[in-house]
Design an enzyme around this catalytic site. Structure first.
Site, PDB file in Angstrom:
ATOM      1  N   GLU A 231      36.928  -9.943  14.670  1.00 32.34           N
ATOM      2  CA  GLU A 231      35.838  -8.964  14.648  1.00 32.34           C
ATOM      3  C   GLU A 231      34.496  -9.659  14.875  1.00 32.34           C
ATOM      4  O   GLU A 231      34.240 -10.730  14.323  1.00 32.34           O
ATOM      5  CB  GLU A 231      35.844  -8.259  13.292  1.00 32.34           C
ATOM      6  CG  GLU A 231      34.715  -7.292  13.060  1.00 32.34           C
ATOM      7  CD  GLU A 231      34.809  -6.635  11.695  1.00 32.34           C
ATOM      8  OE1 GLU A 231      33.906  -5.869  11.356  1.00 32.34           O
ATOM      9  OE2 GLU A 231      35.794  -6.911  10.958  1.00 32.34           O
ATOM     10  N   ASP A 233      30.725  -8.467  14.370  1.00 36.57           N
ATOM     11  CA  ASP A 233      29.777  -7.437  13.952  1.00 36.57           C
ATOM     12  C   ASP A 233      28.415  -7.716  14.590  1.00 36.57           C
ATOM     13  O   ASP A 233      27.692  -8.619  14.172  1.00 36.57           O
ATOM     14  CB  ASP A 233      29.631  -7.433  12.422  1.00 36.57           C
ATOM     15  CG  ASP A 233      30.872  -6.926  11.723  1.00 36.57           C
ATOM     16  OD1 ASP A 233      31.595  -6.120  12.335  1.00 36.57           O
ATOM     17  OD2 ASP A 233      31.125  -7.340  10.584  1.00 36.57           O
ATOM     18  N   GLU A 236      25.170  -4.298  11.506  1.00 36.71           N
ATOM     19  CA  GLU A 236      25.442  -3.497  10.316  1.00 36.71           C
ATOM     20  C   GLU A 236      24.104  -3.335   9.625  1.00 36.71           C
ATOM     21  O   GLU A 236      23.474  -4.326   9.228  1.00 36.71           O
ATOM     22  CB  GLU A 236      26.454  -4.190   9.420  1.00 36.71           C
ATOM     23  CG  GLU A 236      27.820  -4.280  10.075  1.00 36.71           C
ATOM     24  CD  GLU A 236      28.911  -4.601   9.090  1.00 36.71           C
ATOM     25  OE1 GLU A 236      29.588  -3.651   8.636  1.00 36.71           O
ATOM     26  OE2 GLU A 236      29.092  -5.778   8.765  1.00 36.71           O
ATOM     27  N   HIS A 247      33.600 -12.764  12.529  1.00 34.73           N
ATOM     28  CA  HIS A 247      34.712 -12.895  11.584  1.00 34.73           C
ATOM     29  C   HIS A 247      35.944 -13.415  12.348  1.00 34.73           C
ATOM     30  O   HIS A 247      36.700 -12.623  12.912  1.00 34.73           O
ATOM     31  CB  HIS A 247      35.083 -11.547  10.965  1.00 34.73           C
ATOM     32  CG  HIS A 247      34.026 -10.877  10.164  1.00 34.73           C
ATOM     33  ND1 HIS A 247      33.952 -10.965   8.793  1.00 34.73           N
ATOM     34  CD2 HIS A 247      33.003 -10.062  10.536  1.00 34.73           C
ATOM     35  CE1 HIS A 247      32.936 -10.244   8.354  1.00 34.73           C
ATOM     36  NE2 HIS A 247      32.343  -9.690   9.392  1.00 34.73           N
TER      37      HIS A 247
END
Length: 448
Positions: A231, A233, A236, A247
Site C-alpha cells: 500500500e 498512502d 490521509e 507500507h
C-alpha cells in the site's frame, strides 16, 4: 495507519440493502452504471491530455442477496446461515447488485471532480462513508498505475473534514480484474471486488472468491481471513492533519492471511506528518497550507537512476495553493536531521527517535515499495471514520499509553476525546471531501 480493520460504513437497510456486503455473483435488481470521472496523463514537452474514466463502489458496501430472489445473505452484522452455511455455498448462492451512487451512497462526479459525502440518508436507512476505485477505459478493469520515476497530483478540498474523519487517496496492489480470473468471482472489478491493503483487513466479505464467514465476529464484523497487499498512502487527511505513508509487504499481490500468519505487511508504515515531525504551523486552518481553501498535492517517486528501472529511493511532496508553490515542511525534532521527504535514512531515523519498531526496514523499505509499484497499483479514494482508535493516530495524540511530550506522539491538535464515530456521524453528517484534477506523468509535468 489506515482505514482498515475499522472502516466504518454502516449501511442500515431494512429489506433491500445491508451493511458492508460483498459478493461474487451478479444481481439484476439494479443496473451498475459507473459515474464518469476525467483524469489526465501528462508528459514533458507535450503537456496533459484528458483520459475519460469512471469510478466504481467497493463491493463491501453493496447489497448482497440470493441469486434466486431478494433475500439478504448478510444483514446488520450477521450472515444468513440458512443460505451461507459455509464459504462455498455462500459464494454460489449470493449475488452483488448495482449501486445508486448519489442517492444511497452520497457519491457524485462532475467532469474531473469526485465528491464523497460522509452521511447519506435514503429510503432504506443510512450510509456512512464510502470507498471507490478508478476504472480503466474498458470500464471492466481497474486502471493500473506505475509510479516509479513519475509524479501524481490532484486537487483536494478538506475544509469540511473535522477531527475524526479521514478523506483518503491511496494506491494498493490489487488485481486489475478485481479477482474475476478466479472462477468463483463473476462480479470482478466492475462491481468493486478484490480489495486489500497493508492492514490485512478482516472485514472483507469475500476474499479470493470465498465468503469470509468462518469464525465471524458479529460485534467486530470480521472473519477468519485477512486481505493483505502492499500500500502507498498518498493522502490521509482532514482539515487538522495529514500524512503520506508507504507500507511495504513481503508478499506479492493480494495475499489471504489467516490467524497469526497475518504479519506480512508493515502496518504502521513510514509516515510523513508535518505536525508529528515538529512543524506545528505548516498544515491546517490559516497555516502555510491553509485547509480552509482547495490546494494541489504533488507526490514524486524518485529512483536511483532517474528511470523506471531504478530502485525507489525517495518520495517527495510539494503543494500549490493560490498559485504559490509550497515545498514540504522540514523535520524539527531533536535527534533527527531536517529531512523533507521520505527516504530510507529518514525512516530509520524516525523509528529510532520515536522509539517505534522499524518494521518498514524489516519488510524491505523503499526498495520493496518500488518493486510493488513495478507490478502496478489501483487508485483508491475513500471517506471514513475509525471505530478502532477514533482516528487519533492521524490528528491527535497516539498511542495513549505514551506521554504527549514524547517525540512522535502528538500528531495533530484534536483532543484525545474526539473522533468517536457515533459523535462525528451525529454532529457532522454533512462532512465531505472533494478530489479533482487527478493527473499522472513525468516528474515536473502534471502542474501547468
Amino acid at each position: 495507519m489506515s482505514r482498515k480493520l475499522s472502516f466504518v460504513s454502516c449501511i442500515l437497510l431494512i429489506l433491500l440493502l445491508s451493511t458492508w456486503v460483498a459478493g461474487q455473483q451478479i444481481g439484476t435488481s439494479l443496473a451498475e452504471n459507473h459515474p464518469k470521472l476525467i483524469t489526465q496523463r501528462c508528459a514533458k514537452g507535450s503537456g496533459c491530455s484528458e483520459n475519460p474514466r469512471s469510478i466504481v463502489l467497493d463491493a463491501n458496501w453493496r447489497w448482497l442477496h440470493t441469486t434466486s430472489g431478494y433475500t439478504n445473505c448478510y444483514t446488520g452484522s450477521s450472515w444468513n446461515r440458512d443460505i451461507c452455511s459455509d464459504p462455498e455455498s455462500c459464494t454460489a448462492k449470493c449475488a452483488l447488485d448495482g449501486a445508486d451512487y448519489p442517492t444511497t451512497y452520497g457519491i457524485t462526479t462532475n467532469n474531473d471532480e469526485l465528491t464523497l459525502k460522509f452521511v447519506t440518508k435514503h429510503a432504506y436507512g443510512t450510509n456512512v462513508g464510502s470507498r471507490v476505485y478508478l476504472m480503466d477505459s474498458s470500464d471492466s478493469n481497474y486502471e493500473m498505475f506505475y509510479l516509479k520515476n513519475q509524479e501524481f497530483s490532484f486537487d483536494v478540498d478538506v475544509s469540511n473534514l473535522p477531527c475524526g474523519i479521514n478523506g483518503a487517496l491511496y494506491f494498493v496492489e490489487m488485481e486489475k480484474d478485481g479477482g474475476s480470473s478466479n472462477p468463483n468471482n463473476k462480479a470482478g472489478a466492475k462491481y468493486g471486488t478484490g480489495y486489500c491493503d497493508a492492514q490485512c483487513p478482516h472485514d472483507i466479505k469475500y476474499i479470493k472468491g470465498q465468503a469470509n464467514l468462518l469464525d465471524w465476529d458479529e460485534k467486530k464484523k470480521v472473519g477468519r481471513w485477512g486481505s493483505c497487499c502492499n500500500e502507498m498512502d498518498i493522502w490521509e487527511a482532514n482539515s487538522i492533519a495529514s500524512a503520506y505513508t508507504p507500507h511495504p509487504c513481503n508478499v506479492t499481490g493480494l495475499h489471504r492471511c489467516e490467524g497469526g500468519n497475518c504479519n506480512v505487511c508493515d502496518q504502521p508504515g513510514c509516515d510523513f506528518n508535518s505536525y508529528r515531525l515538529g512543524d506545528r504551523d505548516f498544515f491546517g486552518e490559516n497555516k502555510i497550507v491553509d485547509t480552509k481553501q482547495k490546494f494541489t498535492v504533488i507526490t514524486q517517486f524518485h529512483t536511483s537512476d532517474n528511470t523506471t528501472r531504478g530502485d525507489l529511493v525517495e518520495i517527495r511532496r510539494i503543494y500549490i495553493q493560490n498559485g504559490r508553490v509550497i515545498q514540504n515542511s522540514k523535520v524539527n525534532v531533536p535527534g533527527m536531521n531536517q529531512y523533507d521527504s521520505i527516504t530510507n535514512k529518514f525512516c530509520d531515523s524516525q523509528k529510532d527517535v520515536f522509539q517505534d519498531k522499524n518494521d518498514f526496514k524489516n519488510k524491505g523499505g523503499l526498495k520493496a515499495v518500488g518493486r510493488s509499484l513495478d507490478r502496478g497499483h489501483v487508485l483508491v479514494m475513500s471517506l471514513w471514520d475509525d471505530s478502532s482508535v477514533n482516528m487519533l493516530w492521524l490528528d491527535s495524540n497516539f498511542p495513549l499509553d505514551r506521554p504527549a511530550t514524547q517525540p512522535g506522539v502528538a500528531r495533530g491538535t484534536c483532543p484525545i476525546s474526539s473522533g468517536k464515530p457515533e459523535e462525528v456521524e451525529r454532529d457532522y453528517p454533512n462532512a465531505y471531501v472533494k478530489f479533482s484534477k487527478v493527473r499522472v506523468g513525468d516528474i515536473g509535468s502534471t502542474v501547468l
